[in-house]
Design an enzyme around this catalytic site. Structure first.
Site, PDB file in Angstrom:
ATOM      1  CE  LYS A 117      -4.328  -1.699   1.955  1.00  0.00           C
ATOM      2  NZ  LYS A 117      -5.292  -1.576   3.070  1.00  0.00           N
ATOM      3  CE  LYS A 199      -8.439 -11.062  -2.831  1.00  0.00           C
ATOM      4  NZ  LYS A 199      -7.991 -10.588  -1.533  1.00  0.00           N
ATOM      5  CE  LYS A 202     -13.958  -3.605  -2.588  1.00  0.00           C
ATOM      6  NZ  LYS A 202     -15.021  -3.414  -1.703  1.00  0.00           N
TER       7      LYS A 202
END
Ligand code: TRP
Length: 335
Positions: A117, A199, A202
């Site tokens: 992140k 995976k 979104k």
């Protein structure tokens, strides 16, 4: 929730960052309702975790309410479980601080999600992003949860919560339960419809890669029709057929059929028929979720009653743990 001593405690949380994907549903939220009879379940919409990355405040508020309605629409019954919004229960922030003082800089630096992140948001590597796993440990330990349903991406954070619990207990004396991961019996990982090695997420740039549980039937069917498959034309579950295997696993979860019977059902038929069948099955399966979500969102007073009661029940349990932690570290009694 009837507080029964003999039942184990389950805690899980989900971030209110937009509607859930089919991956969130199959991998996590669809199980939450099924656990309610066997366990004392506590579920939280973790809005405090959400602000570790930049959020639009108006959208965050909306998404938090929607996420709460969605977990209910997916089967969480606020009469059987405790379901609440994280920021409504002050003990999470309080315990966060106590636990932060039993967490090492070094161990937080090793968290792969922090590394990912911070690479993704280099202009906002804030301290909350760094200490995110401590707040997650507080969520879990405040309720002395025995089991935590998590996906693979959260296993490292759960491991950290276990280490922090053990460290606190050995420094100050037994208080926290050391939580175990709960791996659902069914609920394979759902992969992207456009790249079955990845995976379903979104954040995928390709809008056809990801199904949202509130997508309209025609949208769901269209996305499945466009799903990437493999070179031959056999509907068969195999490691070297990741596209078809992913679709078969989704079809299996929503219909309850096993792989052998799915292979029989589509013997001699092409991928086109199969993809249409998967799309229709998923859309039918999600219809009650869509309907219930719409009903709940139209009844804000009822939603509010549910999350207010949930927060009260959560506070009642967690404040006892926090009071004990305060005593153990040596804070003077305040009342
Ligand atoms: N970090 C989790 C996620 O992004 C959400 C979460 C917050 C959580 N607190 C939790 C999950 C406690 C399990 C238990 O998926």
């Amino acid at each position: 929730m009837s507080e029964q001593e003999n039942k184990k405690v389950i805690f899980s949380g989900i971030q209110p960052t937009g509607t859930f994907t089919l991956g969130n549903y199959i991998g996590a939220v669809s199980h939450w309702g099924k656990l309610q009879d066997e366990y004392n379940c506590i579920y939280s919409i973790v809005d405090m975790h959400a602000i570790t990355v930049r959020q639009d405040p108006v959208k965050l508020r909306q998404h938090t309410l929607e996420a709460y309605a969605l977990i209910m629409a997916c089967g969480v019954d606020p009469k059987k479980s405790i379901a609440f919004i994280q920021s409504h229960v002050r003990t999470h922030a309080e315990l966060n601080w106590i636990l932060a003082c039993s967490t090492q800089f070094g161990e937080l630096s090793r968290m792969t999600q922090f590394k990912d992140k911070s690479a993704k948001h280099p202009d906002d590597v804030n301290a909350g992003l760094f200490t995110y796993p401590v707040l997650m440990a507080a969520d879990i330990l405040a309720y002395k949860a025995d089991l935590v349903p998590v996906g693979v991406d959260q296993k490292q954070h759960l491991e950290l919560a276990r280490n922090v619990a053990q460290r606190f207990n050995s420094k100050y004396g037994e208080l926290f339960t050391v939580p175990e991961p709960y791996i659902p019996k069914v609920g394979a990982k759902v992969m992207s419809l456009q790249d079955p090695e990845k995976k379903m997420s979104k954040s995928d740039e390709n809008p056809n890669a990801c199904i949202y549980i509130l997508d309209e039937p025609d949208v769901i069917i269209r996305k499945f029709k466009r799903a990437v498959t493999d070179s031959d034309s056999e509907v068969r579950y195999a490691e070297d057929k990741p596209g078809i295997s992913n679709l078969m696993s989704i079809y299996s979860v929503v219909t309850g059929k096993d792989y052998a019977s799915i292979e029989r059902e589509f013997e001699g038929k092409g991928y086109g028929d199969f993809k249409l069948a998967v799309g229709e099955a998923v859309s039918d399966h999600l219809k009650p979720v869509r309907d219930e979500f719409a009903r709940l969102m139209a009844d804000k007073a009822y939603l509010k009653e549910c999350y207010t009661n949930g927060a009260q029940a959560a506070l009642n349990i967690s404040r006892k743990t926090v009071a004990k932690a305060y005593r153990k570290v040596g804070f003077v009694d305040s009342m």
